[in-house]
Motif scaffolding. Structure first.
Motif, mmCIF file in Angstrom:
data_model
loop_
_atom_site.group_PDB
_atom_site.id
_atom_site.type_symbol
_atom_site.label_atom_id
_atom_site.label_comp_id
_atom_site.label_asym_id
_atom_site.label_seq_id
_atom_site.Cartn_x
_atom_site.Cartn_y
_atom_site.Cartn_z
ATOM 1 N N ILE A 26 1.055 -1.057 -0.341
ATOM 2 C CA ILE A 26 -0.294 -0.023 0.121
ATOM 3 C C ILE A 26 0.755 0.873 -0.103
ATOM 4 C CG2 ILE A 26 -1.979 1.054 0.910
ATOM 5 C CD1 ILE A 26 -2.234 -1.744 2.617
ATOM 6 N N LYS A 48 -10.366 -1.695 -1.216
ATOM 7 C CA LYS A 48 -10.381 -1.619 -2.705
ATOM 8 C C LYS A 48 -10.952 -0.078 -2.669
ATOM 9 C CE LYS A 48 -7.635 -4.954 -4.526
ATOM 10 N NZ LYS A 48 -8.129 -5.208 -5.525
ATOM 11 N N TRP A 108 -5.264 -0.508 -3.363
ATOM 12 C CA TRP A 108 -5.390 -0.625 -1.599
ATOM 13 C C TRP A 108 -5.471 0.194 -1.303
ATOM 14 C CZ3 TRP A 108 -7.755 -4.677 -0.349
ATOM 15 C CH2 TRP A 108 -7.284 -6.428 -1.109
#
Length: 612
Positions: free
Chosen positions: A372, A404, A410
């Motif tokens: 992420i 999401k 993400w």
């Protein structure tokens, strides 16, 4: 002389054979009359769970000890029947309940292995065992199993026996019968099963846990290939079909939510209502309850509530990781065990942080390492700073939530602390079209629609204004929007100096303007004019409880207590022009054979008995 010596052993063996046969016949005569009645089979009534559906036929809940869907033998696809016969009893339609060669093999095994009986069970014998006997492997139990198989075969047709077997056998995942297993493993009805899927299901009766395709996919595949080979050897499928089925991918259903739509609070409401009505049979008689819920409305309501709560929570900032776990090792087994206590909430997924800094986070989730960065860190940026307190900092071992975003990337998110509820009814007849009792049913079963008593605030003002109209006020009546100081005696507490929301006062204004602008001072003066006792009595016409709304001036600002269910019912009076309909959620109840047990008969708006 030699013939005489040979004749003696032969005679001895023959005598022993006759004695053995006589003893067997004697045992049969003693045992057969004591066999249990097979009425449970001739009048087969399996335990069928309570099932709850939307008004348009989508399953939203199932409650019972055994997950089962009963099917008639003629509705079972031939490929599945053949797969079952190939796996369990290829001579089912030829023998009379017992495969004699198999029984001799089992008897030999019993003697050779010191009581460990092996194999030999036909489908009829399995039915006998499942209904009447234990699973202990002893010769006595096997004798009873054989005798019961004869008794069953003499009372039922072959198709009847196979139908009972197909509906009764346990196949793992709480599924009893092949129809329930088809839904549990593949999310589809029997008629849509492929040859490969049929073979996998047919391989389950031998050992449902060992050959479970969810828990043990490798062993399940091996068992499936064995069944497919047997089907080819018996001529049930040809070489091309075997090759195709062997290579066909098996897609096993793994979703946490096994129903078509999120309506868990509705299903639980129905379960409670049915339990009150049928306490002894609710989980076993196969009741099918059709609610008033519409799938499309419910889906929109669920999504809207979740979005609203998440947006509200996001505005209040990131609070920090959900928990911390100690990670000595990073192997999958350790990570999986650590994540067991943190269930997903629909699209809010639990993950464990492996590494974190201001530029990026690596988190593990169900066999996958997720990276992420960028916009995905924005919401939790402060929790990545070194100066952040350890109990609020995202670091190795932190349990976080990820989801999401709109671009399918993400992002770090969090489980909200706030709760909410939504109920939508058809004001004409009171049928509930959508109901969401909270953010996540698995997190809390408390139904905020029916159980949460909260202050309605300004949303209660229309009922006070309605009481005023009944007392002779008109939309054009002038009311002074000016400061009010209220004596403690009139508030039930201390001196009260309420203000308008914006802190401004507009002086004399029409009643309609006071309502449109939600002017607190106007509402209070209106309530003073009509009397608090009158208003308290009046609001009961809308379905509110008088004791929840004390007769004080604070009632003008919604200081009482209501539930969302009551508010929906109350506002329906305005929508119908003065008729109070009763909300209801069950449309009809039928039994497992489709017989109608109960049906709602709502009184629609327009009936003068409902006039407020």
């Amino acid at each position: 002389m030699s013939l005489r010596w040979l004749a003696f052993p032969a005679a001895l063996l023959a005598g022993m054979g006759v004695m053995g046969a006589a003893l067997a016949a004697f045992a049969l005569l003693l045992t057969y009359p004591n066999l249990p009645s097979i009425e449970a089979l001739t009048d087969y009534r399996p335990k069928i769970p309570l099932r709850v559906y939307t008004a348009d036929g989508h399953l939203i809940g199932e409650f019972g000890e055994e997950r089962r869907s009963v099917v008639k033998i003629e509705n079972v696809p031939s490929v599945l029947k053949r797969a079952i016969l190939a796996a369990e009893d290829e001579r089912f339609y030829q023998h009379t309940g017992v495969d004699y060669i198999g029984v001799l093999r089992a008897a030999y095994s019993n003697v050779a292995q010191g009581g460990q009986l092996q194999g030999a069970s036909t489908i009829t014998m399995q039915v006998a065992r499942n209904f009447f006997l234990s699973r202990e492997k002893t010769l006595t139990r096997k004798l009873y199993e054989v005798l019961l198989a004869f008794k069953i075969e003499s009372s039922l047709r072959k198709d009847q026996i196979l139908e009972i077997y197909i509906n009764q056998i346990y196949l793992g995942q709480r599924a009893y019968g092949f129809a329930a297993a088809s839904q549990s493993y593949f999310g589809k009805p029997l008629e849509k099963l492929t040859t490969a899927e049929s073979a996998m299901l047919a391989g389950l009766p031998k050992a449902p846990s060992s050959y479970n395709p969810v828990a043990n996919p490798t062993r399940a595949k091996q068992r499936q290939l064995y069944v497919l080979r047997r089907m080819q050897e018996l001529g049930y499928i040809n070489a091309a079909q075997f090759a195709e089925a062997q290579k066909a991918p098996i897609v096993v259903k793994r979703e946490a939510n096994e129903y078509a739509v999120h309506a868990e609070y509705v299903a639980e409401m129905v379960r409670q209502l049915l339990y009150e009505r049928y306490p002894d049979d609710v989980y076993s008689r196969g009741f099918r309850v059709y609610t008033t819920i519409l799938r499309a409305d419910q889906e929109v309501a669920y999504a809207a509530l979740r979005k609203g709560v998440l947006d509200y929570d996001r505005r209040h900032g990131y609070r920090g990781p959900e928990a911390f776990v100690e990670l000595k090792d990073s192997d999958e087994e350790t990570l999986e065990d650590a994540l067991q206590d943190y269930a997903d909430s629909d699209d809010l997924l639990a993950a464990i942080v492996l590494d974190a800094n201001a530029k990026g986070v690596k988190a593990w989730r169900r066999g996958e390492t997720i990276a992420i960065s960028g916009e995905g860190l924005k919401f939790a940026a402060r929790a990545l700073e070194e100066k952040t307190a350890p109990n609020r900092r995202i670091r190795r071992g932190a349990v976080i939530r990820i989801a999401k975003d709109a671009k399918r990337g993400w992002q770090i998110i969090q489980m909200p602390e706030a709760e909410s509820a939504l109920v939508s009814i058809n004001s004409y007849d009171g049928s509930v079209r959508a109901l969401v009792g909270g953010f996540d049913f698995n997190r809390g079963k408390y139904n905020h629609v029916t159980q949460a008593w909260r202050q309605p605030g300004s949303s209660f003002k229309p009922f006070i204004y309605s009481a005023a109209l009944e007392k002779g006020f008109t939309p054009a009546t002038i009311v002074n929007d000016a400061p009010v100081v209220v004596d403690p005696f009139l508030t039930g507490g201390q001196v009260w100096e309420p203000k308008n929301y914006d802190g401004k006062f507009d002086g004399p204004i029409p009643l309609r303007t006071g309502l449109a602008r939600s002017k607190n001072m106007v509402s209070i003066r209106v309530l003073q004019a009509i009397g608090t006792q009158y208003a308290q009595d009046y609001v009961t016409r809308f379905g509110f409880d008088a004791d929840k709304h004390p007769p004080y001036l604070t009632m003008a600002l919604g200081a009482g207590a209501v539930t969302p269910w009551q508010m929906a019912r109350g506002f329906s009076v305005f929508a119908t022009g003065g008729y109070r309909v009763e909300p209801y959620i069950i449309q009809r109840i039928v039994d497992d054979r489709g017989n109608m047990l109960a049906q709602a008969q709502p009184v629609p708006a327009g009936d003068e008995s409902l006039r407020v």
